[in-house]
Design a protein around this motif. Structure first.
Motif, PDB file in Angstrom:
ATOM      1  N   ALA A 205       0.829  -1.207   0.000  1.00 29.86           N
ATOM      2  CA  ALA A 205       0.000   0.000   0.000  1.00 29.86           C
ATOM      3  C   ALA A 205       0.863   1.257   0.000  1.00 29.86           C
ATOM      4  O   ALA A 205       0.525   2.265  -0.638  1.00 29.86           O
ATOM      5  CB  ALA A 205      -0.930  -0.001   1.207  1.00 29.86           C
ATOM      6  N   VAL A 206       1.990   1.186   0.701  1.00 26.54           N
ATOM      7  CA  VAL A 206       2.918   2.325   0.695  1.00 26.54           C
ATOM      8  C   VAL A 206       3.524   2.488  -0.698  1.00 26.54           C
ATOM      9  O   VAL A 206       3.654   3.618  -1.202  1.00 26.54           O
ATOM     10  CB  VAL A 206       4.019   2.120   1.756  1.00 26.54           C
ATOM     11  N   VAL A 207       3.879   1.377  -1.329  1.00 24.60           N
ATOM     12  CA  VAL A 207       4.412   1.437  -2.690  1.00 24.60           C
ATOM     13  C   VAL A 207       3.413   2.097  -3.633  1.00 24.60           C
ATOM     14  O   VAL A 207       3.783   2.919  -4.482  1.00 24.60           O
ATOM     15  CB  VAL A 207       4.764   0.016  -3.189  1.00 24.60           C
ATOM     16  N   ARG A 208       2.134   1.777  -3.477  1.00 26.18           N
ATOM     17  CA  ARG A 208       1.092   2.313  -4.352  1.00 26.18           C
ATOM     18  C   ARG A 208       0.611   3.694  -3.895  1.00 26.18           C
ATOM     19  O   ARG A 208      -0.263   4.284  -4.524  1.00 26.18           O
ATOM     20  CB  ARG A 208      -0.060   1.312  -4.426  1.00 26.18           C
ATOM     21  N   GLU A 209       1.170   4.210  -2.814  1.00 22.69           N
ATOM     22  CA  GLU A 209       0.885   5.561  -2.312  1.00 22.69           C
ATOM     23  C   GLU A 209      -0.589   5.734  -1.930  1.00 22.69           C
ATOM     24  O   GLU A 209      -1.267   6.673  -2.330  1.00 22.69           O
ATOM     25  CB  GLU A 209       1.303   6.619  -3.348  1.00 22.69           C
ATOM     26  N   LEU A 210      -1.058   4.793  -1.092  1.00 23.16           N
ATOM     27  CA  LEU A 210      -2.416   4.892  -0.566  1.00 23.16           C
ATOM     28  C   LEU A 210      -2.443   5.735   0.700  1.00 23.16           C
ATOM     29  O   LEU A 210      -1.452   5.851   1.409  1.00 23.16           O
ATOM     30  CB  LEU A 210      -2.960   3.500  -0.243  1.00 23.16           C
ATOM     31  N   SER A 211      -3.613   6.316   0.994  1.00 24.43           N
ATOM     32  CA  SER A 211      -3.806   7.057   2.233  1.00 24.43           C
ATOM     33  C   SER A 211      -5.298   7.337   2.439  1.00 24.43           C
ATOM     34  O   SER A 211      -5.965   7.764   1.488  1.00 24.43           O
ATOM     35  CB  SER A 211      -3.036   8.380   2.199  1.00 24.43           C
ATOM     36  N   LEU A 225       4.552  -1.837  14.933  1.00 27.08           N
ATOM     37  CA  LEU A 225       5.325  -2.211  13.745  1.00 27.08           C
ATOM     38  C   LEU A 225       4.610  -1.750  12.482  1.00 27.08           C
ATOM     39  O   LEU A 225       5.251  -1.237  11.551  1.00 27.08           O
ATOM     40  CB  LEU A 225       5.533  -3.725  13.713  1.00 27.08           C
ATOM     41  N   ALA A 226       3.295  -1.917  12.425  1.00 28.21           N
ATOM     42  CA  ALA A 226       2.535  -1.487  11.248  1.00 28.21           C
ATOM     43  C   ALA A 226       2.728   0.003  10.992  1.00 28.21           C
ATOM     44  O   ALA A 226       2.914   0.430   9.842  1.00 28.21           O
ATOM     45  CB  ALA A 226       1.053  -1.809  11.445  1.00 28.21           C
ATOM     46  N   LEU A 227       2.689   0.799  12.044  1.00 30.73           N
ATOM     47  CA  LEU A 227       2.891   2.247  11.885  1.00 30.73           C
ATOM     48  C   LEU A 227       4.303   2.549  11.397  1.00 30.73           C
ATOM     49  O   LEU A 227       4.510   3.440  10.567  1.00 30.73           O
ATOM     50  CB  LEU A 227       2.609   2.957  13.213  1.00 30.73           C
ATOM     51  N   SER A 228       5.279   1.788  11.881  1.00 27.49           N
ATOM     52  CA  SER A 228       6.661   2.034  11.457  1.00 27.49           C
ATOM     53  C   SER A 228       6.880   1.657   9.993  1.00 27.49           C
ATOM     54  O   SER A 228       7.801   2.173   9.350  1.00 27.49           O
ATOM     55  CB  SER A 228       7.635   1.247  12.344  1.00 27.49           C
ATOM     56  N   LEU A 229       6.023   0.772   9.471  1.00 26.53           N
ATOM     57  CA  LEU A 229       6.158   0.325   8.083  1.00 26.53           C
ATOM     58  C   LEU A 229       5.353   1.175   7.105  1.00 26.53           C
ATOM     59  O   LEU A 229       5.415   0.949   5.897  1.00 26.53           O
ATOM     60  CB  LEU A 229       5.726  -1.135   7.959  1.00 26.53           C
ATOM     61  N   PRO A 322      10.399 -11.369  -8.786  1.00 21.63           N
ATOM     62  CA  PRO A 322      11.437 -10.414  -9.213  1.00 21.63           C
ATOM     63  C   PRO A 322      11.006  -8.950  -9.047  1.00 21.63           C
ATOM     64  O   PRO A 322      11.848  -8.093  -8.730  1.00 21.63           O
ATOM     65  CB  PRO A 322      11.647 -10.768 -10.689  1.00 21.63           C
ATOM     66  N   GLU A 323       9.725  -8.644  -9.240  1.00 18.21           N
ATOM     67  CA  GLU A 323       9.255  -7.274  -9.035  1.00 18.21           C
ATOM     68  C   GLU A 323       9.413  -6.869  -7.571  1.00 18.21           C
ATOM     69  O   GLU A 323       9.870  -5.750  -7.265  1.00 18.21           O
ATOM     70  CB  GLU A 323       7.792  -7.149  -9.452  1.00 18.21           C
ATOM     71  N   LEU A 324       9.047  -7.760  -6.652  1.00 14.93           N
ATOM     72  CA  LEU A 324       9.194  -7.456  -5.227  1.00 14.93           C
ATOM     73  C   LEU A 324      10.664  -7.315  -4.844  1.00 14.93           C
ATOM     74  O   LEU A 324      11.023  -6.443  -4.038  1.00 14.93           O
ATOM     75  CB  LEU A 324       8.527  -8.543  -4.387  1.00 14.93           C
ATOM     76  N   LEU A 325      11.522  -8.147  -5.421  1.00 17.07           N
ATOM     77  CA  LEU A 325      12.953  -8.043  -5.117  1.00 17.07           C
ATOM     78  C   LEU A 325      13.538  -6.735  -5.650  1.00 17.07           C
ATOM     79  O   LEU A 325      14.413  -6.135  -5.007  1.00 17.07           O
ATOM     80  CB  LEU A 325      13.697  -9.235  -5.712  1.00 17.07           C
ATOM     81  N   ALA A 326      13.065  -6.286  -6.789  1.00 15.67           N
ATOM     82  CA  ALA A 326      13.535  -5.006  -7.325  1.00 15.67           C
ATOM     83  C   ALA A 326      13.108  -3.858  -6.414  1.00 15.67           C
ATOM     84  O   ALA A 326      13.894  -2.921  -6.165  1.00 15.67           O
ATOM     85  CB  ALA A 326      12.997  -4.803  -8.737  1.00 15.67           C
ATOM     86  N   LEU A 327      11.882  -3.925  -5.898  1.00 18.10           N
ATOM     87  CA  LEU A 327      11.422  -2.909  -4.957  1.00 18.10           C
ATOM     88  C   LEU A 327      12.241  -2.954  -3.670  1.00 18.10           C
ATOM     89  O   LEU A 327      12.588  -1.916  -3.094  1.00 18.10           O
ATOM     90  CB  LEU A 327       9.941  -3.119  -4.640  1.00 18.10           C
ATOM     91  N   HIS A 328      12.561  -4.164  -3.212  1.00 23.48           N
ATOM     92  CA  HIS A 328      13.379  -4.303  -2.003  1.00 23.48           C
ATOM     93  C   HIS A 328      14.767  -3.720  -2.230  1.00 23.48           C
ATOM     94  O   HIS A 328      15.305  -2.996  -1.373  1.00 23.48           O
ATOM     95  CB  HIS A 328      13.478  -5.780  -1.617  1.00 23.48           C
ATOM     96  N   GLU A 329      15.355  -4.015  -3.386  1.00 20.79           N
ATOM     97  CA  GLU A 329      16.692  -3.496  -3.709  1.00 20.79           C
ATOM     98  C   GLU A 329      16.690  -1.972  -3.730  1.00 20.79           C
ATOM     99  O   GLU A 329      17.673  -1.324  -3.342  1.00 20.79           O
ATOM    100  CB  GLU A 329      17.133  -4.042  -5.070  1.00 20.79           C
ATOM    101  N   GLY A 331      14.891  -0.149  -1.810  1.00 27.15           N
ATOM    102  CA  GLY A 331      14.542   0.347  -0.487  1.00 27.15           C
ATOM    103  C   GLY A 331      13.074   0.662  -0.315  1.00 27.15           C
ATOM    104  O   GLY A 331      12.691   1.317   0.664  1.00 27.15           O
ATOM    105  N   ARG A 332      12.224   0.157  -1.221  1.00 26.87           N
ATOM    106  CA  ARG A 332      10.801   0.510  -1.185  1.00 26.87           C
ATOM    107  C   ARG A 332       9.918  -0.627  -0.672  1.00 26.87           C
ATOM    108  O   ARG A 332       8.711  -0.438  -0.520  1.00 26.87           O
ATOM    109  CB  ARG A 332      10.342   0.923  -2.584  1.00 26.87           C
ATOM    110  N   PHE A 333      10.490  -1.783  -0.405  1.00 30.54           N
ATOM    111  CA  PHE A 333       9.696  -2.922   0.054  1.00 30.54           C
ATOM    112  C   PHE A 333      10.511  -3.705   1.082  1.00 30.54           C
ATOM    113  O   PHE A 333      11.014  -4.787   0.806  1.00 30.54           O
ATOM    114  CB  PHE A 333       9.290  -3.801  -1.136  1.00 30.54           C
ATOM    115  N   PRO A 334      10.667  -3.179   2.302  1.00 30.14           N
ATOM    116  CA  PRO A 334      11.556  -3.787   3.309  1.00 30.14           C
ATOM    117  C   PRO A 334      10.909  -4.973   4.027  1.00 30.14           C
ATOM    118  O   PRO A 334      10.716  -4.962   5.246  1.00 30.14           O
ATOM    119  CB  PRO A 334      11.827  -2.626   4.261  1.00 30.14           C
ATOM    120  N   PHE A 335      10.610  -6.027   3.273  1.00 31.14           N
ATOM    121  CA  PHE A 335       9.941  -7.186   3.864  1.00 31.14           C
ATOM    122  C   PHE A 335      10.791  -7.854   4.933  1.00 31.14           C
ATOM    123  O   PHE A 335      10.274  -8.549   5.822  1.00 31.14           O
ATOM    124  CB  PHE A 335       9.580  -8.208   2.771  1.00 31.14           C
ATOM    125  N   ASP A 336      12.120  -7.660   4.865  1.00 31.51           N
ATOM    126  CA  ASP A 336      13.004  -8.272   5.847  1.00 31.51           C
ATOM    127  C   ASP A 336      12.750  -7.756   7.260  1.00 31.51           C
ATOM    128  O   ASP A 336      13.114  -8.417   8.240  1.00 31.51           O
ATOM    129  CB  ASP A 336      14.471  -8.044   5.455  1.00 31.51           C
TER     130      ASP A 336
END
Length: 367
Positions: A205-211, A225-229, A322-329, A331-336
């Motif tokens: 949702a953050v990647v898609r810029e929801l609010s 944790l949800a707020l921090s993400l 691969p799309e999620l890994l590209a976002l992670h690389e 810094g936009r999808f910190p699933f770790d």
């Protein structure tokens, strides 16, 4: 070959590490040395007897590791490639032909049948067959046999031992937002449940810029944790009806919702929290397989509700991971940030830790 695997003897039983035999790869199979494997709610549900699978057997369906051998027909990967594993699919049905393998017509037998497509067993103990091929892998082990279709090659720069959850839980939550609902930027979203699937939906949702992005979760540390993400609001359902709390934030209700709980009381409140022409997506697995959602037909028609049941985030792993890994690389999808690692030998302790809420997502790692 002999491997170490976590065997479940019977429904409700604990996992026990044992030496078992693993067959060599067939023509379309890939042998993977497992570096890490995610612990998913589905594994626990099967071990408790809530979902079908032949026991005794070996579960695990969020594995990642290194290719150790390939079958004669495999061209997708070679020995030494780093891979993550996902669900299995037939590749021949109408849904697979439409790049929609999560709805493969053979999904249940291929992922829950406990045997290969030719009905042979890949795992045995003392000469007796074990349930295996769980989600085309059975990766609660030092090694797993996967099918070429459910192996995804990953870059050398990716954190190999942490990648397994991309194959199920993470892609389910993220895919629910990005694929299944395909949410419009700037729209509003409610996520019920801040486990790994729900928090992956928040990251998407953050990647898609929801609010606003509203999370409903009873555990305080998971709300934090949800707020921090990136969630804008975190609601405690103990503080009053969820629908009233949501409408205090968004008077007209939310445009989209993702439910990860499969709890009818939660869904009842969620339906009351939605705007006109809203879309509700469900990804949760109910403990009771006969559970049904009572839906007021007049209300749903007047509001123009769209209901979407979701499997694996409507993902094609070969393209979505691969799309999620590209976002992670980037810094936009910190699933770790969702992951806690524990030794594979502590699988039962890991299940208890997740149940208590001490960890959001455990990945069991090998030495």
């Amino acid at each position: 070959m002999d491997i170490t695997a976590a065997v479940v003897e019977q429904a409700g039983g604990a996992f026990k590490l044992e030496t078992v035999s693993l067959e060599p790869p067939a023509a379309d199979e890939v042998l993977v040395e497992i570096a890490g494997v995610g612990l998913c709610h589905t594994d626990v549900a099967v071990a408790q007897g809530h979902l079908p699978f032949p026991l005794p057997g070996v579960l695990g369906h969020e594995g990642s590791g290194t290719v150790a051998a390939v079958g004669s027909d495999v061209r997708k990967v070679v020995v030494g490639d780093r891979v993550t594993l996902s669900f299995n699919s037939c590749g021949a049905c109408a849904q697979c032909a439409k790049d929609s393998p999560a709805y493969c017509h053979q999904f249940m037998p291929l992922n829950f049948g406990g045997v290969r497509a030719d009905s042979s067993s890949s795992l045995s103990r003392g000469g007796t067959a074990l349930g295996g091929n769980f989600f085309g892998q059975s990766s609660f082990a030092t090694h797993a046999l996967a099918n070429a279709r459910n192996v995804v090659k990953v870059p050398d720069s990716a954190p190999l031992s942490l990648l397994g959850p991309l194959g199920c839980g993470v892609q389910t939550g993220a895919g629910a937002v990005l694929n299944s609902l395909d949410v419009d930027p700037g729209s509003s979203l409610i996520v019920t449940g801040a486990g790994p699937v729900g928090l992956s939906a928040v990251l998407a949702a953050v990647v898609r810029e929801l609010s606003p992005i509203i999370v409903v979760e009873p555990v305080a540390q998971r709300r934090t944790l949800a707020l921090s993400l990136g969630a804008t609001h975190a609601i405690d359902p103990a503080e009053g009806p969820v629908s009233e709390q949501v409408r205090a934030i968004i008077p007209d209700g939310a445009d989209y919702a993702v439910d990860t709980t499969a709890l009818i009381p939660v869904l009842d409140q969620l339906l009351l929290s939605l705007s006109n022409h809203a879309t509700l997506g469900t990804v949760g697995v109910p403990a009771d397989p006969t559970a049904a959602l009572p839906l007021n037909l007049i209300q749903s028609q007047v509001t123009g509700l769209t209901f979407k049941a979701i499997v694996e985030g409507d993902s094609d792993p070969d393209t979505f991971i691969p799309e999620l890994l590209a976002l992670h690389e980037a810094g936009r999808f910190p699933f770790d940030k969702l992951i806690t690692t524990m030794p594979f030998s502590q699988i039962n302790e890991a299940i208890a830790a997740q149940h208590r809420g001490d960890a959001v997502k455990v990945v069991l790692v090998h030495d």
